[in-house]
Motif scaffolding. Structure first.
Motif, PDB file in Angstrom:
ATOM      1  N   ALA A   1      -0.111   2.545  -4.771  1.00 20.00           N
ATOM      2  CA  ALA A   1       0.260   3.707  -5.587  1.00 20.00           C
ATOM      3  C   ALA A   1       1.115   4.677  -4.779  1.00 20.00           C
ATOM      4  O   ALA A   1       2.074   5.267  -5.297  1.00 20.00           O
ATOM      5  CB  ALA A   1      -1.007   4.407  -6.080  1.00 20.00           C
ATOM      6  N   ALA A   2       0.785   4.839  -3.489  1.00 20.62           N
ATOM      7  CA  ALA A   2       1.568   5.721  -2.626  1.00 20.62           C
ATOM      8  C   ALA A   2       2.990   5.193  -2.450  1.00 20.62           C
ATOM      9  O   ALA A   2       3.959   5.958  -2.467  1.00 20.62           O
ATOM     10  CB  ALA A   2       0.874   5.856  -1.262  1.00 20.62           C
TER      11      ALA A   2
ATOM     12  N   ARG B   1       8.854   5.449  -3.778  1.00 18.08           N
ATOM     13  CA  ARG B   1      10.062   4.856  -4.379  1.00 18.08           C
ATOM     14  C   ARG B   1      10.602   5.750  -5.498  1.00 18.08           C
ATOM     15  O   ARG B   1      11.807   5.962  -5.613  1.00 18.08           O
ATOM     16  CB  ARG B   1       9.751   3.475  -4.924  1.00 18.08           C
ATOM     17  CG  ARG B   1       9.436   2.424  -3.861  1.00 18.08           C
ATOM     18  CD  ARG B   1       9.392   1.040  -4.476  1.00 18.08           C
ATOM     19  NE  ARG B   1       8.953   0.051  -3.507  1.00 18.08           N
ATOM     20  CZ  ARG B   1       7.686  -0.356  -3.392  1.00 18.08           C
ATOM     21  NH1 ARG B   1       6.759   0.161  -4.200  1.00 18.08           N
ATOM     22  NH2 ARG B   1       7.356  -1.242  -2.488  1.00 18.08           N
ATOM     23  N   LYS B   2       9.694   6.263  -6.302  1.00 18.08           N
ATOM     24  CA  LYS B   2      10.083   7.075  -7.461  1.00 18.08           C
ATOM     25  C   LYS B   2      10.733   8.377  -7.035  1.00 18.08           C
ATOM     26  O   LYS B   2      11.695   8.845  -7.655  1.00 18.08           O
ATOM     27  CB  LYS B   2       8.853   7.357  -8.319  1.00 18.08           C
ATOM     28  CG  LYS B   2       9.149   8.164  -9.570  1.00 18.08           C
ATOM     29  CD  LYS B   2       7.877   8.376 -10.384  1.00 18.08           C
ATOM     30  CE  LYS B   2       8.150   9.201 -11.636  1.00 18.08           C
ATOM     31  NZ  LYS B   2       6.904   9.415 -12.421  1.00 18.08           N
ATOM     32  N   THR B   3      10.219   8.976  -5.969  1.00 14.43           N
ATOM     33  CA  THR B   3      10.703  10.288  -5.535  1.00 14.43           C
ATOM     34  C   THR B   3      11.598  10.211  -4.299  1.00 14.43           C
ATOM     35  O   THR B   3      12.002  11.245  -3.769  1.00 14.43           O
ATOM     36  CB  THR B   3       9.504  11.206  -5.218  1.00 14.43           C
ATOM     37  OG1 THR B   3       8.708  10.607  -4.184  1.00 14.43           O
ATOM     38  CG2 THR B   3       8.641  11.411  -6.463  1.00 14.43           C
ATOM     39  N   ASN B   4      11.867   8.991  -3.819  1.00 16.89           N
ATOM     40  CA  ASN B   4      12.679   8.791  -2.620  1.00 16.89           C
ATOM     41  C   ASN B   4      12.077   9.563  -1.437  1.00 16.89           C
ATOM     42  O   ASN B   4      12.781  10.265  -0.699  1.00 16.89           O
ATOM     43  CB  ASN B   4      14.121   9.239  -2.864  1.00 16.89           C
ATOM     44  CG  ASN B   4      15.061   8.761  -1.770  1.00 16.89           C
ATOM     45  OD1 ASN B   4      14.833   7.717  -1.152  1.00 16.89           O
ATOM     46  ND2 ASN B   4      16.112   9.519  -1.515  1.00 16.89           N
TER      47      ASN B   4
ATOM     48  N   SER C   1       9.176  -3.805   2.267  1.00 15.21           N
ATOM     49  CA  SER C   1       9.474  -2.882   1.179  1.00 15.21           C
ATOM     50  C   SER C   1      10.592  -1.937   1.597  1.00 15.21           C
ATOM     51  O   SER C   1      10.962  -1.843   2.762  1.00 15.21           O
ATOM     52  CB  SER C   1       8.222  -2.076   0.807  1.00 15.21           C
ATOM     53  OG  SER C   1       7.902  -1.169   1.844  1.00 15.21           O
ATOM     54  N   ASP C   2      11.125  -1.205   0.604  1.00 13.08           N
ATOM     55  CA  ASP C   2      12.255  -0.309   0.865  1.00 13.08           C
ATOM     56  C   ASP C   2      11.790   1.124   1.142  1.00 13.08           C
ATOM     57  O   ASP C   2      12.598   2.049   1.145  1.00 13.08           O
ATOM     58  CB  ASP C   2      13.218  -0.320  -0.322  1.00 13.08           C
ATOM     59  CG  ASP C   2      12.505  -0.019  -1.637  1.00 13.08           C
ATOM     60  OD1 ASP C   2      11.260   0.044  -1.643  1.00 13.08           O
ATOM     61  OD2 ASP C   2      13.195   0.132  -2.660  1.00 13.08           O
ATOM     62  N   VAL C   3      10.503   1.303   1.400  1.00 10.90           N
ATOM     63  CA  VAL C   3       9.965   2.637   1.644  1.00 10.90           C
ATOM     64  C   VAL C   3       9.915   2.908   3.152  1.00 10.90           C
ATOM     65  O   VAL C   3       9.440   2.082   3.924  1.00 10.90           O
ATOM     66  CB  VAL C   3       8.542   2.777   1.051  1.00 10.90           C
ATOM     67  CG1 VAL C   3       7.924   4.117   1.448  1.00 10.90           C
ATOM     68  CG2 VAL C   3       8.596   2.647  -0.468  1.00 10.90           C
ATOM     69  N   GLU C   4      10.399   4.075   3.553  1.00  8.04           N
ATOM     70  CA  GLU C   4      10.335   4.462   4.960  1.00  8.04           C
ATOM     71  C   GLU C   4       8.913   4.922   5.290  1.00  8.04           C
ATOM     72  O   GLU C   4       8.324   5.724   4.564  1.00  8.04           O
ATOM     73  CB  GLU C   4      11.316   5.594   5.257  1.00  8.04           C
ATOM     74  CG  GLU C   4      11.337   6.002   6.729  1.00  8.04           C
ATOM     75  CD  GLU C   4      12.334   7.111   7.008  1.00  8.04           C
ATOM     76  OE1 GLU C   4      12.314   7.634   8.147  1.00  8.04           O
ATOM     77  OE2 GLU C   4      13.115   7.459   6.101  1.00  8.04           O
TER      78      GLU C   4
END
Length: 212
Positions: free
Chosen positions: A46-47, A52-55, A79-82
């Motif tokens: 969920a995090a 992703r939604k809020t960049n 994943s594409d999340v930092e």
């Protein structure tokens, strides 16, 4: 992102994160109750979705709280999340793969040793599961304490991170002095959060089987 071990644990991790971000806003807080050894991490997923939604950037209080499962960590890092770890901000994807691999390997060794020890006791006729059989002698209690302390040192996340780098430095032929300097320059710390000394580096090398 925190793991809910206890109220004190959560509060401590919350403080770590707030100290790291300082005055920057935190959009949401997710507390994961699953064990680090499991891949089923709904709050973590969920995090990631929120990031992703809020960049946004995912902030994790402690690296060892995220996951000790190589397959799950690999999937996460793809994943594409930092992701930023407060206790190890210098960590890159390669180091994270190495650390999780070592952690899983060490966990497997501990499990295997435990099973072998229990089997050996059964062969000797020891009745397992009773405290008097485990602590019937003072010497045995001392030995148990030594084993426990060694296991804690072997599984300390700071030690595992340092050993991961030391394996690479050993292959490069670096000296003890060079290894110590590189560990300190790159922000690595001992199990107690202090800078490394040569004697501590040598102790880690011996523990990891990289030096006799």
């Amino acid at each position: 992102m925190k793991q809910q071990i206890s109220g004190l644990g959560v509060e401590a991790q919350r403080e770590i994160i707030h100290n790291h971000v300082k005055h920057k806003p935190i959009l949401a807080e997710y507390i994961e109750t699953e064990s680090g050894k499991k891949s089923n991490r709904p709050q973590l997923l969920a995090a990631l979705a929120m990031c992703r939604k809020t960049n946004s950037i995912l902030i994790v209080a402690k690296l060892d709280r995220l996951s000790r499962n190589v397959a799950f960590t690999s999937k996460l890092l793809e994943s594409d999340v930092e992701i930023v770890f407060c206790d190890f901000p210098q960590a890159n994807r390669l180091i994270l793969h190495i650390i999780s691999s070592i952690a899983e390997y060490e966990a497997g060794l501990i499990s295997q040793r435990t099973k072998q020890s229990l089997q050996a006791k059964k062969v000797r006729g020891v009745q397992l599961g009773k405290s008097e059989n485990l602590m019937n002698k003072f010497e045995q209690a001392v030995q148990n304490s030594i084993v426990t302390n060694k296991a804690k040192a072997d599984n300390n996340p700071n030690n595992m991170r340092a050993i991961a780098l030391l394996r690479s430095l050993t292959m490069q032929g670096k000296s003890l002095s060079e290894m110590t300097c590189l560990l300190n320059e790159q922000g690595f710390v001992t199990s107690k959060g202090c800078k490394f000394q040569i004697t501590q580096v040598k102790r880690l090398l011996v523990r990891a089987g990289l030096m006799s």
